[in-house]
Motif scaffolding. Structure first.
Motif, mmCIF file in Angstrom:
data_model
loop_
_atom_site.group_PDB
_atom_site.id
_atom_site.type_symbol
_atom_site.label_atom_id
_atom_site.label_comp_id
_atom_site.label_asym_id
_atom_site.label_seq_id
_atom_site.Cartn_x
_atom_site.Cartn_y
_atom_site.Cartn_z
ATOM 1 N N LEU A 60 0.938 -1.223 0.286
ATOM 2 C CA LEU A 60 0.229 0.122 -0.074
ATOM 3 C C LEU A 60 0.553 1.283 0.128
ATOM 4 N N PRO A 61 0.983 2.028 -1.226
ATOM 5 C CA PRO A 61 1.192 3.236 -1.401
ATOM 6 C C PRO A 61 1.453 4.350 -0.387
ATOM 7 N N LEU A 62 1.957 4.934 0.344
ATOM 8 C CA LEU A 62 1.806 6.484 1.165
ATOM 9 C C LEU A 62 1.249 7.615 -0.060
ATOM 10 N N ASP A 63 1.388 8.600 1.280
ATOM 11 C CA ASP A 63 1.158 9.854 1.040
ATOM 12 C C ASP A 63 1.019 10.745 1.543
ATOM 13 N N GLY A 64 2.072 11.496 2.359
ATOM 14 C CA GLY A 64 1.568 11.863 3.609
ATOM 15 C C GLY A 64 1.546 10.990 4.734
ATOM 16 N N GLY A 65 1.744 9.687 4.393
ATOM 17 C CA GLY A 65 1.809 9.214 5.756
ATOM 18 C C GLY A 65 0.539 8.674 5.758
ATOM 19 N N ARG A 66 -0.596 8.987 4.354
ATOM 20 C CA ARG A 66 -1.699 8.083 4.599
ATOM 21 C C ARG A 66 -1.752 7.861 3.656
ATOM 22 N N LEU A 67 -2.462 6.682 4.067
ATOM 23 C CA LEU A 67 -2.760 5.677 2.973
ATOM 24 C C LEU A 67 -3.195 6.402 1.811
ATOM 25 N N ASP A 68 -2.491 6.344 0.490
ATOM 26 C CA ASP A 68 -2.675 6.844 -0.382
ATOM 27 C C ASP A 68 -4.236 6.372 -1.228
ATOM 28 N N PRO A 69 -4.981 7.477 -0.965
ATOM 29 C CA PRO A 69 -6.292 7.649 -1.630
ATOM 30 C C PRO A 69 -6.729 7.086 -3.407
ATOM 31 N N ASP A 70 -5.902 7.514 -3.612
ATOM 32 C CA ASP A 70 -5.276 7.801 -5.531
ATOM 33 C C ASP A 70 -5.070 5.944 -5.965
ATOM 34 N N ALA A 71 -4.240 5.794 -4.962
ATOM 35 C CA ALA A 71 -3.440 3.806 -5.233
ATOM 36 C C ALA A 71 -4.501 3.047 -4.887
ATOM 37 N N LEU A 72 -6.024 2.963 -4.164
ATOM 38 C CA LEU A 72 -6.551 2.469 -3.381
ATOM 39 C C LEU A 72 -7.630 2.488 -4.305
#
Length: 191
Positions: A130-142
């Motif tokens: 799961l990619p992270l974006d700014g320390g959060r699970l990246d909504p675009d990747a999910l």
């Protein structure tokens, strides 16, 4: 005008024909074996059950945060261990992980120790990296959602995944095998 100009004919013995046929067949079998091995090696990392929280709690050893290595994208530099299964194999700060990762990017990954061949770390599945974006699970990747239970946590901190793992626990059939190998836990659940 009626002269025969075909010249002498070459006669190949029956033994030589058989030997040539055997060589050709062996070469074809060898090529097929090598081709099959190459296909198996390109088939990608093994996939384990990873669609719901109980799968992760049963088959993963740890949920880690890390960054794909700057020189080797198969290397995950583990920064934080968010969750560990009871009886989990010890993990180091840098692990080789056959997963699709981008250099320098941060990920949350459920990892498991696979015993065979001297042992190695694997991600439970490609969808569980799961990619992270700014320390959060990246909504675009999910954005596709539905691939794993983690998609329901898009935009959240990966700590939410760890909290749910601690609250859920492993599959009851695997509990007696928590200190055993991944393969033994899989077999216990499949019974």
């Amino acid at each position: 005008m009626g002269a025969n100009t075909t010249g002498p004919t070459l006669s190949v013995s029956r033994r030589l024909k058989i030997a040539g046929t055997i060589v050709v067949v062996l070469a074809a079998v060898w090529a097929a074996v090598l081709g099959g091995r190459a296909l198996l090696e390109r088939a990608g990392p093994p996939e384990f059950p990873a669609t719901d929280v109980r799968d992760w709690a049963t088959f993963a050893d740890h949920l880690v945060l890390g960054t794909a290595g700057p020189t080797d994208t198969d290397r995950l530099e583990v920064t934080t261990v968010l969750w560990s299964r009871q009886g989990a194999h010890q993990i180091g700060r840098g692990i080789d992980l056959d997963a699709d990762m981008t250099e320098g990017e941060a990920y949350a990954v459920p990892v498991a120790w696979l015993e065979g061949g001297g042992g190695r770390w694997v991600a439970l599945s490609a969808e569980a990296v799961l990619p992270l974006d700014g320390g959060r699970l990246d909504p675009d990747a999910l954005a596709g959602g539905g691939q794993t239970w983690a998609a329901d946590h898009a935009g959240e901190s990966p700590r939410a995944l760890a909290t749910e793992l601690y609250e859920t626990g492993p599959h009851p059939a695997a509990v007696p095998y928590l200190y055993e190998s991944l393969e033994q836990r899989l077999a216990a659940v499949e019974r």
